[in-house]
Design an enzyme around this catalytic site. Structure first.
Site, PDB file in Angstrom:
ATOM      1  N   TRP A  70       0.799  -1.018   0.066  1.00 24.99           N
ATOM      2  CA  TRP A  70       0.030  -0.118  -0.049  1.00 24.99           C
ATOM      3  C   TRP A  70       0.744   1.151  -0.032  1.00 24.99           C
ATOM      4  O   TRP A  70       0.747   2.142  -0.726  1.00 24.99           O
ATOM      5  CB  TRP A  70      -1.025   0.065   1.258  1.00 24.99           C
ATOM      6  CG  TRP A  70      -1.993  -1.322   1.236  1.00 24.99           C
ATOM      7  CD1 TRP A  70      -2.216  -2.171   1.938  1.00 24.99           C
ATOM      8  CD2 TRP A  70      -2.834  -1.611   0.164  1.00 24.99           C
ATOM      9  NE1 TRP A  70      -2.895  -3.066   1.544  1.00 24.99           N
ATOM     10  CE2 TRP A  70      -3.537  -2.629   0.439  1.00 24.99           C
ATOM     11  CE3 TRP A  70      -3.385  -0.899  -1.199  1.00 24.99           C
ATOM     12  CZ2 TRP A  70      -4.454  -3.271  -0.247  1.00 24.99           C
ATOM     13  CZ3 TRP A  70      -4.240  -1.508  -1.808  1.00 24.99           C
ATOM     14  CH2 TRP A  70      -4.873  -2.591  -1.413  1.00 24.99           C
ATOM     15  N   ASP A  95      -2.002   6.604   6.287  1.00 23.69           N
ATOM     16  CA  ASP A  95      -3.040   5.628   5.732  1.00 23.69           C
ATOM     17  C   ASP A  95      -3.291   4.805   6.938  1.00 23.69           C
ATOM     18  O   ASP A  95      -2.591   3.785   7.244  1.00 23.69           O
ATOM     19  CB  ASP A  95      -2.589   5.099   4.626  1.00 23.69           C
ATOM     20  CG  ASP A  95      -3.324   3.855   3.975  1.00 23.69           C
ATOM     21  OD1 ASP A  95      -4.233   3.806   4.532  1.00 23.69           O
ATOM     22  OD2 ASP A  95      -2.967   3.223   3.051  1.00 23.69           O
ATOM     23  N   LYS A 103     -12.177  -1.983   6.424  1.00 24.47           N
ATOM     24  CA  LYS A 103     -11.247  -3.006   7.387  1.00 24.47           C
ATOM     25  C   LYS A 103     -11.832  -2.902   8.716  1.00 24.47           C
ATOM     26  O   LYS A 103     -12.277  -3.884   9.344  1.00 24.47           O
ATOM     27  CB  LYS A 103      -9.856  -2.346   7.521  1.00 24.47           C
ATOM     28  CG  LYS A 103      -9.236  -2.335   5.853  1.00 24.47           C
ATOM     29  CD  LYS A 103      -9.066  -3.823   5.086  1.00 24.47           C
ATOM     30  CE  LYS A 103      -8.605  -3.509   3.733  1.00 24.47           C
ATOM     31  NZ  LYS A 103      -7.543  -2.802   3.127  1.00 24.47           N
TER      32      LYS A 103
HETATM   33  C1  LIG Z   1      -7.091  -2.028   1.855  1.00 24.80           C
HETATM   34  C2  LIG Z   1      -6.025  -1.096   2.026  1.00 24.80           C
HETATM   35  C3  LIG Z   1      -6.037   0.035   1.083  1.00 24.80           C
HETATM   36  C4  LIG Z   1      -6.818   0.138  -0.294  1.00 24.80           C
HETATM   37  O1  LIG Z   1      -8.183   0.476   0.171  1.00 24.80           O
HETATM   38  P1  LIG Z   1      -9.379   0.652  -1.044  1.00 24.80           P
HETATM   39  O2  LIG Z   1     -10.242   1.199  -0.340  1.00 24.80           O
HETATM   40  O3  LIG Z   1      -9.546  -0.699  -1.628  1.00 24.80           O
HETATM   41  O4  LIG Z   1      -8.718   1.642  -1.964  1.00 24.80           O
HETATM   42  C5  LIG Z   1      -4.962   1.017   1.215  1.00 24.80           C
HETATM   43  N1  LIG Z   1      -4.153   0.974   2.291  1.00 24.80           N
HETATM   44  C6  LIG Z   1      -4.457  -0.049   3.389  1.00 24.80           C
HETATM   45  C7  LIG Z   1      -3.510   0.188   4.450  1.00 24.80           C
HETATM   46  C8  LIG Z   1      -5.323  -1.077   3.058  1.00 24.80           C
HETATM   47  O5  LIG Z   1      -5.375  -2.084   4.028  1.00 24.80           O
END
Ligand SMILES: *Cc1c(COP(=O)(O)O)cnc(C)c1O
Length: 356
Positions: free
Chosen positions: A101, A168, A192
């Site tokens: 990511w 993030d 998540k």
């Molecule tokens: C799942 C995830 C993403 C991507 O998320 P989307 O909503 O599918 O774009 C980005 N960063 C992390 C840390 C993730 O776990």
């Protein structure tokens, strides 16, 4: 048979939340209409949006200087949007590469401006969080991925810098208390640890927002969404509603401090079981182990299929590891109760004693 959902995302939600959400699909709070068919401008939905924002603020200890947005496009859109808004000409941003990511965020930032990769754990297949690197003080922001969903690493301490951090937090938002003053911005895809897929929580410090340095298309400009309380266009009504219910649930369970305690207990139990086994191991540096995504491998990977079959039979769903790490991964987000973790631990133990 009851299933324990260890999927990385979309992921487990509290049972009570799903019950309440399912009722709202048929009749939202007794108004005779479904949450799926009411206007986002209705007073009923306005109340949902207000409460979602208020709960996010309360749970994370935000102040009046923070804006809370619920956007679309996933965390992946934020990879580009952060740089598009904040990485202006003649500015530099720092990034730490801790896995897939982060790598994707770096790729997007490079389109917009000078992107320094200050540290990376790539050479060790991202098995730790880099430490001890310098953060130049002139950076516009420092981007980190606070929890690495795929590799099972997590920051337990922030980098030592006064540069605003952009994080993030997709896979550990609302899992623990944070020092909010260190962040210029936080973003998290809902699916998540916050709700169903379809919305992304964005928190921006107003002082940081004032330093927005580019002309960008309307929908990609944070100011657009701040000015319209995330309703410049039709917001993802249902995803925001279910996220709001989940935040209510976190609050009712002691807030982030309350869930943090349980998250620690769950993770400790699972890591201890893995460490004490003969056949399994966790590939991550001990001090960087994630409390949300626990990765574990078999020393002899020819036994993988057999363990997966056993785990499935025990009701443990979604424990297959990401293809870039292999082995297994148990995502034990807020909504996973201790009981599910105990069942998984028993499964590991009995597989271990039967095959070691
Ligand atoms: C799942 C995830 C993403 C991507 O998320 P989307 O909503 O599918 O774009 C980005 N960063 C992390 C840390 C993730 O776990």
């Amino acid at each position: 048979m009851k299933k324990y959902n260890f999927s990385a995302g979309p992921a487990i939600l509290p049972e009570e939340v799903m019950q309440e959400a399912s009722k709202a699909v048929v009749d939202f709070e007794g108004i005779g209409l479904s949450i799926l068919e009411i206007s986002h401008r209705s007073k009923e939905f306005q109340a949902v949006m207000d409460e979602a924002q208020a709960l996010a603020k309360e749970l994370l200890g935000l102040s009046d200087k923070h804006e809370v947005l619920f956007l679309q496009g996933g965390a992946s859109t934020q990879f580009a949007m952060t740089a598009m808004n904040f990485l202006g000409e003649n500015e530099r941003a720092g990034y730490v590469d801790t896995g897939s990511w982060s790598t994707k965020a770096i790729k997007e930032a490079k389109r917009y401006g000078e992107t320094l990769i200050l540290a990376s754990s790539k050479e060790n297949n991202f098995n730790h969080i880099p430490k001890g690197y310098d953060v130049p003080s002139d950076l516009k922001y420092l981007h980190i991925t606070s929890n690495n969903t795929i590799f099972g690493t997590e920051y337990h301490e922030l980098p030592d810098t006064s540069v605003p951090i952009v994080a993030d937090m997709s896979s550990n938002i609302f899992s623990k208390s944070i020092d909010i003053n260190r962040y210029g911005m936080i973003y998290a895809g809902a699916q998540k640890n916050m709700g169903p897929a379809g919305t992304t929580l964005v928190i921006i410090d107003k002082n940081f927002l004032d330093k927005q340095s580019r002309e960008v298309p309307t929908m990609f400009d944070y100011n657009t969404h701040v000015g319209k309380q995330s309703m410049f266009n039709t917001p993802p009504v249902f995803a925001i509603y279910v996220s709001m219910l989940t935040m209510r649930w976190v609050k009712a369970n002691g807030g982030v401090e309350g869930v943090q305690k349980l998250n620690k207990t769950k993770a400790e139990l699972l890591y201890k079981t893995i460490d004490e086994s003969q056949l399994f191991f966790n590939p991550v540096a001990t001090e960087d182990r994630s409390l949300m995504n626990v990765t574990f491998l078999l020393k002899d990977n020819s036994m993988e299929e057999a363990f997966l079959t056993k785990a499935t039979a025990a009701g443990c769903s979604g424990v297959k590891g990401h293809r870039s790490v292999g082995g297994f991964r148990a995502s034990i987000y807020n909504a996973m109760g201790i009981e599910g973790v105990e069942v998984l631990c028993e499964t590991i133990k009995s597989f271990d004693s039967a095959n070691a």
